[in-house]
Design a protein around this motif. Structure first.
Motif, mmCIF file in Angstrom:
data_model
loop_
_atom_site.group_PDB
_atom_site.id
_atom_site.type_symbol
_atom_site.label_atom_id
_atom_site.label_comp_id
_atom_site.label_asym_id
_atom_site.label_seq_id
_atom_site.Cartn_x
_atom_site.Cartn_y
_atom_site.Cartn_z
ATOM 1 N N GLY A 89 0.637 -1.216 0.094
ATOM 2 C CA GLY A 89 0.157 -0.015 0.102
ATOM 3 C C GLY A 89 0.769 1.343 0.070
ATOM 4 N N ILE A 90 2.225 1.267 0.102
ATOM 5 C CA ILE A 90 3.006 2.463 0.001
ATOM 6 C C ILE A 90 3.317 2.850 -1.519
ATOM 7 C CG2 ILE A 90 3.741 1.991 2.222
ATOM 8 C CD1 ILE A 90 6.511 1.108 0.642
ATOM 9 N N ARG A 91 3.399 4.024 -1.785
ATOM 10 C CA ARG A 91 3.856 4.754 -3.100
ATOM 11 C C ARG A 91 5.115 4.231 -3.560
ATOM 12 N NH1 ARG A 91 1.932 9.533 -0.097
ATOM 13 N NH2 ARG A 91 -0.138 9.867 -0.888
ATOM 14 N N ARG A 92 6.085 3.596 -2.803
ATOM 15 C CA ARG A 92 7.510 3.251 -3.265
ATOM 16 C C ARG A 92 8.467 4.314 -3.692
ATOM 17 N NH1 ARG A 92 8.381 -1.408 -7.826
ATOM 18 N NH2 ARG A 92 10.545 -0.958 -8.196
ATOM 19 N N TYR A 93 7.952 4.951 -4.475
ATOM 20 C CA TYR A 93 8.936 6.287 -4.912
ATOM 21 C C TYR A 93 8.586 7.442 -4.278
ATOM 22 C CZ TYR A 93 8.879 2.680 -8.950
ATOM 23 O OH TYR A 93 9.385 1.664 -9.568
ATOM 24 N N GLY A 94 9.664 8.292 -4.239
ATOM 25 C CA GLY A 94 9.674 9.592 -3.574
ATOM 26 C C GLY A 94 10.658 10.616 -4.301
ATOM 27 N N SER A 95 10.369 11.768 -4.508
ATOM 28 C CA SER A 95 11.487 12.715 -4.700
ATOM 29 C C SER A 95 11.107 14.166 -4.404
ATOM 30 C CB SER A 95 11.583 12.712 -6.506
ATOM 31 O OG SER A 95 10.082 13.312 -6.876
ATOM 32 N N CYS A 96 12.094 15.059 -4.261
ATOM 33 C CA CYS A 96 12.179 16.269 -3.959
ATOM 34 C C CYS A 96 13.293 17.033 -4.609
ATOM 35 C CB CYS A 96 12.178 16.237 -2.501
ATOM 36 S SG CYS A 96 12.111 17.997 -1.675
ATOM 37 N N ILE A 97 13.098 18.145 -4.791
ATOM 38 C CA ILE A 97 13.958 19.222 -5.400
ATOM 39 C C ILE A 97 14.037 20.080 -4.243
ATOM 40 C CG2 ILE A 97 14.751 20.868 -7.034
ATOM 41 C CD1 ILE A 97 13.444 19.258 -9.144
ATOM 42 N N LEU A 98 14.915 20.558 -3.680
ATOM 43 C CA LEU A 98 14.722 21.282 -2.468
ATOM 44 C C LEU A 98 15.684 22.405 -2.614
ATOM 45 C CD1 LEU A 98 13.767 20.506 1.281
ATOM 46 C CD2 LEU A 98 15.951 21.720 0.717
ATOM 47 N N PRO A 99 15.373 23.671 -2.314
ATOM 48 C CA PRO A 99 16.424 24.965 -2.420
ATOM 49 C C PRO A 99 16.585 25.405 -0.934
ATOM 50 C CG PRO A 99 13.797 25.704 -2.588
ATOM 51 C CD PRO A 99 13.792 24.277 -2.478
ATOM 52 N N GLY A 184 -4.501 4.621 -1.189
ATOM 53 C CA GLY A 184 -5.452 3.536 -1.110
ATOM 54 C C GLY A 184 -5.707 3.050 -2.426
ATOM 55 N N ARG A 185 -5.265 3.495 -3.588
ATOM 56 C CA ARG A 185 -5.482 2.936 -5.008
ATOM 57 C C ARG A 185 -4.650 1.587 -5.155
ATOM 58 N NH1 ARG A 185 -3.833 7.797 -8.524
ATOM 59 N NH2 ARG A 185 -2.445 8.021 -6.788
ATOM 60 N N ILE A 186 -3.362 1.358 -4.418
ATOM 61 C CA ILE A 186 -2.513 0.266 -4.369
ATOM 62 C C ILE A 186 -2.785 -0.905 -3.666
ATOM 63 C CG2 ILE A 186 -0.087 -0.330 -3.922
ATOM 64 C CD1 ILE A 186 0.496 2.545 -3.950
ATOM 65 N N ASP A 187 -2.998 -1.977 -4.442
ATOM 66 C CA ASP A 187 -3.484 -3.191 -3.698
ATOM 67 C C ASP A 187 -2.267 -4.149 -3.770
ATOM 68 O OD1 ASP A 187 -4.881 -5.440 -3.017
ATOM 69 O OD2 ASP A 187 -5.588 -6.115 -5.137
ATOM 70 N N GLY A 188 -1.769 -4.431 -2.675
ATOM 71 C CA GLY A 188 -0.513 -4.950 -2.315
ATOM 72 C C GLY A 188 0.539 -4.100 -2.408
ATOM 73 N N VAL A 189 1.574 -4.774 -3.011
ATOM 74 C CA VAL A 189 2.983 -3.914 -3.331
ATOM 75 C C VAL A 189 2.904 -3.085 -4.973
ATOM 76 C CG1 VAL A 189 4.314 -5.175 -1.844
ATOM 77 C CG2 VAL A 189 4.314 -5.846 -4.226
ATOM 78 N N LEU A 190 3.305 -2.175 -4.776
ATOM 79 C CA LEU A 190 3.381 -1.378 -6.140
ATOM 80 C C LEU A 190 4.571 -2.005 -7.261
ATOM 81 C CD1 LEU A 190 1.967 0.859 -7.906
ATOM 82 C CD2 LEU A 190 3.886 2.345 -6.795
ATOM 83 N N SER A 191 4.215 -3.071 -7.873
ATOM 84 C CA SER A 191 5.267 -3.824 -8.589
ATOM 85 C C SER A 191 4.379 -4.870 -9.580
ATOM 86 C CB SER A 191 6.116 -4.689 -7.645
ATOM 87 O OG SER A 191 6.999 -5.336 -8.523
ATOM 88 N N THR A 192 4.792 -4.702 -10.833
ATOM 89 C CA THR A 192 4.076 -5.598 -11.791
ATOM 90 C C THR A 192 4.718 -7.024 -11.323
ATOM 91 O OG1 THR A 192 6.247 -5.190 -13.354
ATOM 92 C CG2 THR A 192 4.060 -4.069 -13.611
ATOM 93 N N LYS A 193 5.642 -7.340 -10.692
ATOM 94 C CA LYS A 193 6.087 -8.622 -10.275
ATOM 95 C C LYS A 193 5.319 -9.220 -9.144
ATOM 96 C CE LYS A 193 10.371 -7.219 -9.846
ATOM 97 N NZ LYS A 193 11.811 -6.971 -9.630
#
Length: 196
Positions: A89-99, A184-193
């Motif tokens: 159920g987690i997004r798995r990816y994250g990013s930030c551009i921080l000044p 909430g849109r993620i069912d299980g883990v976010l991976s095609t595998k």
């Protein structure tokens, strides 16, 4: 919802470390590493990632800062991995551009289970507040490998070492907060595998 916390202890001949991490906290931190600037950076991770972190590191600072910083990275990475659990159920990816003033740092990460670190930091000074600048890479390398995290940094601009390091730590915090966030849109883990 499950409690996403981890408590770990690590003892070696070079360091003694204890940590409690709550991924669903509010940014509270009690950090003691013996290196003031490092404490400040780790408190920034807690504050800007909305993680609660209790951390105490006793290291052989009479030698230098290396073991204290690297081993803290190992333990923080292990705590992240334990607290995230099965990654359902987690997004798995994250990013930030921080000044931060003249500095701009990008951090992107993937909680893929496959560790990797890429960075291009450029420091003009050897140390900031008792923190050797070459230890920025060593710290994040330790975190990425212990957490099983693909971790990238790009220094887009910057001259002041303090600003570069602080922007990196804060960008990491924001990216990690996004990656461990539930969707909430993620069912299980976010991976095609179907597994990470």
């Amino acid at each position: 919802m499950e409690n996403r916390t981890a408590e770990l202890v690590r003892h070696t001949s070079e360091t003694n470390i204890s940590i409690r991490l709550d991924l669903d906290g509010c940014g509270q931190a009690d950090i003691q590493t013996g290196i003031g600037f490092f404490d400040h950076m780790l408190k920034s991770v807690a504050k800007h990632g909305f993680f609660d972190i209790q951390l105490k590191t006793e290291g052989d600072l009479e030698v230098d800062c290396h073991h204290t910083i690297e081993d803290t990275g190992i333990v923080l990475g292990e705590a992240i991995k334990a607290a995230v659990g099965g990654k359902e159920g987690i997004r798995r990816y994250g990013s930030c551009i921080l000044p931060m003033d003249e500095t701009l740092v990008l951090c992107a990460l993937d909680l893929s289970g496959r560790p990797y670190l890429a960075e291009d930091f450029q420091f003009k000074a050897d140390a900031v507040g008792g923190f050797d600048t070459e230890m920025v890479r060593e710290f994040f390398y330790a975190v990425s490998y212990s957490a099983g995290m693909n971790l990238h940094f790009k220094q887009l601009s910057g001259m002041n070492g303090h600003h570069i390091i602080e922007a990196a730590f804060k960008a990491f915090a924001r990216a990690l907060d996004e990656a461990v966030g539930r969707d909430g849109r993620i069912d299980g883990v976010l991976s095609t595998k179907g597994a990470l």
